[in-house]
Write a protein that holds these residues in place. Sequence first.
Motif, PDB file in Angstrom:
ATOM      1  N   GLY A  81       0.837  -1.205   0.000  1.00  0.00           N
ATOM      2  CA  GLY A  81       0.000   0.000   0.000  1.00  0.00           C
ATOM      3  C   GLY A  81       0.867   1.248   0.000  1.00  0.00           C
ATOM      4  O   GLY A  81       1.900   1.287   0.659  1.00  0.00           O
ATOM      5  N   ILE A  82       0.441   2.271  -0.762  1.00  0.00           N
ATOM      6  CA  ILE A  82       1.194   3.537  -0.806  1.00  0.00           C
ATOM      7  C   ILE A  82       0.292   4.671  -0.330  1.00  0.00           C
ATOM      8  O   ILE A  82      -0.801   4.887  -0.890  1.00  0.00           O
ATOM      9  CB  ILE A  82       1.647   3.869  -2.253  1.00  0.00           C
ATOM     10  N   ILE A  83       0.761   5.381   0.674  1.00  0.00           N
ATOM     11  CA  ILE A  83       0.007   6.532   1.177  1.00  0.00           C
ATOM     12  C   ILE A  83       0.921   7.745   1.089  1.00  0.00           C
ATOM     13  O   ILE A  83       2.060   7.705   1.551  1.00  0.00           O
ATOM     14  CB  ILE A  83      -0.404   6.313   2.649  1.00  0.00           C
ATOM     15  N   SER A  84       0.419   8.794   0.479  1.00  0.00           N
ATOM     16  CA  SER A  84       1.214  10.006   0.367  1.00  0.00           C
ATOM     17  C   SER A  84       0.665  11.009   1.364  1.00  0.00           C
ATOM     18  O   SER A  84      -0.560  11.192   1.439  1.00  0.00           O
ATOM     19  CB  SER A  84       1.060  10.523  -1.061  1.00  0.00           C
ATOM     20  N   THR A  85       1.547  11.646   2.137  1.00  0.00           N
ATOM     21  CA  THR A  85       1.046  12.599   3.120  1.00  0.00           C
ATOM     22  C   THR A  85       1.682  13.966   2.923  1.00  0.00           C
ATOM     23  O   THR A  85       2.775  14.080   2.367  1.00  0.00           O
ATOM     24  CB  THR A  85       1.361  12.142   4.560  1.00  0.00           C
ATOM     25  N   GLY A  86       1.005  14.962   3.418  1.00  0.00           N
ATOM     26  CA  GLY A  86       1.528  16.333   3.372  1.00  0.00           C
ATOM     27  C   GLY A  86       0.453  17.295   2.901  1.00  0.00           C
ATOM     28  O   GLY A  86      -0.193  17.048   1.886  1.00  0.00           O
ATOM     29  N   VAL A 120       2.917  -1.650   4.221  1.00  0.00           N
ATOM     30  CA  VAL A 120       2.419  -0.296   3.929  1.00  0.00           C
ATOM     31  C   VAL A 120       3.598   0.673   3.834  1.00  0.00           C
ATOM     32  O   VAL A 120       4.504   0.633   4.666  1.00  0.00           O
ATOM     33  CB  VAL A 120       1.442   0.172   5.044  1.00  0.00           C
ATOM     34  N   LEU A 121       3.581   1.511   2.796  1.00  0.00           N
ATOM     35  CA  LEU A 121       4.613   2.532   2.626  1.00  0.00           C
ATOM     36  C   LEU A 121       3.954   3.904   2.737  1.00  0.00           C
ATOM     37  O   LEU A 121       3.002   4.183   2.005  1.00  0.00           O
ATOM     38  CB  LEU A 121       5.281   2.421   1.253  1.00  0.00           C
ATOM     39  N   ILE A 122       4.447   4.708   3.658  1.00  0.00           N
ATOM     40  CA  ILE A 122       3.894   6.057   3.816  1.00  0.00           C
ATOM     41  C   ILE A 122       4.983   7.042   3.414  1.00  0.00           C
ATOM     42  O   ILE A 122       6.098   6.969   3.933  1.00  0.00           O
ATOM     43  CB  ILE A 122       3.475   6.310   5.283  1.00  0.00           C
ATOM     44  N   SER A 123       4.663   7.917   2.475  1.00  0.00           N
ATOM     45  CA  SER A 123       5.673   8.892   2.064  1.00  0.00           C
ATOM     46  C   SER A 123       5.438  10.200   2.782  1.00  0.00           C
ATOM     47  O   SER A 123       4.306  10.689   2.854  1.00  0.00           O
ATOM     48  CB  SER A 123       5.603   9.082   0.550  1.00  0.00           C
ATOM     49  N   GLY A 124       6.517  10.774   3.341  1.00  0.00           N
ATOM     50  CA  GLY A 124       6.432  12.072   4.029  1.00  0.00           C
ATOM     51  C   GLY A 124       6.039  11.889   5.484  1.00  0.00           C
ATOM     52  O   GLY A 124       5.488  10.872   5.893  1.00  0.00           O
ATOM     53  N   GLY A 173       9.385  16.981  12.660  1.00  0.00           N
ATOM     54  CA  GLY A 173       8.614  18.226  12.620  1.00  0.00           C
ATOM     55  C   GLY A 173       7.293  18.100  13.380  1.00  0.00           C
ATOM     56  O   GLY A 173       6.780  17.003  13.574  1.00  0.00           O
ATOM     57  N   LYS A 174       6.749  19.246  13.746  1.00  0.00           N
ATOM     58  CA  LYS A 174       5.536  19.265  14.581  1.00  0.00           C
ATOM     59  C   LYS A 174       4.373  18.519  13.955  1.00  0.00           C
ATOM     60  O   LYS A 174       3.588  17.888  14.617  1.00  0.00           O
ATOM     61  CB  LYS A 174       5.115  20.728  14.782  1.00  0.00           C
ATOM     62  N   LYS A 175       4.267  18.634  12.627  1.00  0.00           N
ATOM     63  CA  LYS A 175       3.080  18.069  11.980  1.00  0.00           C
ATOM     64  C   LYS A 175       3.263  16.610  11.575  1.00  0.00           C
ATOM     65  O   LYS A 175       2.399  16.028  10.952  1.00  0.00           O
ATOM     66  CB  LYS A 175       2.736  18.911  10.753  1.00  0.00           C
ATOM     67  N   ASP A 176       4.424  16.044  11.912  1.00  0.00           N
ATOM     68  CA  ASP A 176       4.702  14.691  11.423  1.00  0.00           C
ATOM     69  C   ASP A 176       3.982  13.637  12.263  1.00  0.00           C
ATOM     70  O   ASP A 176       4.383  13.318  13.380  1.00  0.00           O
ATOM     71  CB  ASP A 176       6.209  14.459  11.385  1.00  0.00           C
ATOM     72  N   GLN A 177       2.923  13.127  11.679  1.00  0.00           N
ATOM     73  CA  GLN A 177       1.997  12.269  12.422  1.00  0.00           C
ATOM     74  C   GLN A 177       2.298  10.782  12.284  1.00  0.00           C
ATOM     75  O   GLN A 177       1.769   9.981  13.060  1.00  0.00           O
ATOM     76  CB  GLN A 177       0.563  12.480  11.887  1.00  0.00           C
ATOM     77  N   THR A 178       3.098  10.413  11.290  1.00  0.00           N
ATOM     78  CA  THR A 178       3.264   8.987  10.987  1.00  0.00           C
ATOM     79  C   THR A 178       3.657   8.169  12.210  1.00  0.00           C
ATOM     80  O   THR A 178       3.070   7.122  12.485  1.00  0.00           O
ATOM     81  CB  THR A 178       4.327   8.816   9.878  1.00  0.00           C
ATOM     82  N   LEU A 179       4.634   8.679  12.942  1.00  0.00           N
ATOM     83  CA  LEU A 179       5.133   7.962  14.118  1.00  0.00           C
ATOM     84  C   LEU A 179       3.989   7.717  15.115  1.00  0.00           C
ATOM     85  O   LEU A 179       3.789   6.590  15.582  1.00  0.00           O
ATOM     86  CB  LEU A 179       6.244   8.787  14.773  1.00  0.00           C
TER      87      LEU A 179
END
Length: 408
Positions: free
Chosen positions: A187-192, A253-257, A262-268
């Motif tokens: 799966g590919i999810i692009s974020t930002g 699953v692969l999440i890009s970005g 950074g403050k907005k980095d939600q992936t973790l």
Amino acid sequence: MELFKVVDVDEVKKIIDDNFKMEPEPEKIPLLEALGRVLYRDIIAEENVPGFRRSAVDGYALKSKDAAGASESIPGIFEIKGEVKMGEECRTNLDSPGDCVYVPTGGMIPDEADCVVMIEYTEKLDENTVLVNKPPYPGENVVEEKDDTAEGEVVIKKGTTIRPYEAGVLASLGIIEVEVCKKIRCGIISTGDEIVEPSTTPLKGQVRDVNTYLLSTLIEESGGKPAIYGIHRDSFNSMKKVIARAWEECDMVLISGGSSVGKKDQTLEVIKSLENSKILVHGIAIKPGKPTLIGKAGEKIIFGLPGHPLACAVVFKTIVKHCIDRVYGKREEVYPMPCTFTINYHKAKGREEFLPVNLKFVNGNLTAAPILSKSGIISAFSKAWGYIRLSKNLEGIKEGERVMVYKL
Ligand SMILES: Nc1nc2c(c(=O)[nH]1)N[C@H]1C(S)=C(S)[C@@H](COP(=O)(O)OP(=O)(O)OC[C@H]3O[C@@H](n4cnc5c(N)ncnc54)[C@H](O)[C@@H]3O)O[C@H]1N2
Ligand code: MOO
């Protein structure tokens, strides 16, 4: 603020091997659709190929000892006992010394014959007589039964990627359906918040989604099956929803970005919030690609890849591909090309660096010239033939030094 605890590439691979135990599943597909697919089990020959002794040339099959010493001045005289027809069994016997039979290329030869003399070295006197001008050696121009494949032999090992040559071998054995590893669904999810569809015209501050396309094609190139989940805003709830769906529907699953601090980095935070989850790696000692996140939820792996396209591609090639290859049990060696480096290049210690290069022959010597760029620049790889890997503790390389170039 939490800082990355960077881990070396080899250590990351080991962490993946220890934590990701996915087994391949088999699927049967037509041979003509099998190019690039990975064999699920060993192919054992159930028959000999060729199944009969055949000639490699157009000529006369005979016993080599009957033509020993033959020359243009004193040729051997042979009686033509018959002609073998293509696709037909040879029923002619060479009973007496001096017997021969005409055989076209690929035709079956009689049991008694141990060589075939090319017609160029013969002279036909009449319908039944031919002169042989050259002494053949035993086995000359004969393709023996089993020369290609012997019954019971493992002809292709599991984990082999099917190339046109393997397709040929399989066809020679009558295998036109082949059991391959089912493609791993990624799966590919692009974020930002700044990422927009490539079909739109970005406003100032916006960026077209490169990584969905980059990752999708990298997955296909590596033998996986991409599943695209689109662009998602940097919000915990929307990210959690899409990551949970991709996790449910895919093998990885692969999440890009959104992998850096950074403050907005939600992936973790999203990976941490998934049931039965664990963060395996947050930071790899490579450049580009440091802020990479690798987590696990249940038995499935989730990659948080850097948003910078070049970094995203480097992490895919070094880490994600390793993960895919491991599931398939791929049997492949990588052979980098030795080249001469063209400039003096400084590098900071501490991270292994991946540098795109172009190759050129200079005075018969293959040289590698670096394409100097930043990790947000995707065109660097597109312009490159390959890349070199500069080890972690190196502080640079000098013009004229030997480097190993990996093909992109
Ligand atoms: N304080 C620190 N900041 C940063 C560090 C660090 O160590 N400390 N590392 C830098 C490095 S190195 C990288 S790489 C980036 C990775 O950041 P993220 O993974 O969080 O990615 P973003 O911030 O979302 O984006 C970075 C960059 O890439 C562009 N981008 C994102 N997605 C796409 C896409 N799908 N297609 C094209 N371009 C994309 C995005 O617009 C940004 O320009 O962090 C550094 N910061
Ligand atoms: O290492 Mo970042 O990954 O430079 O772009």
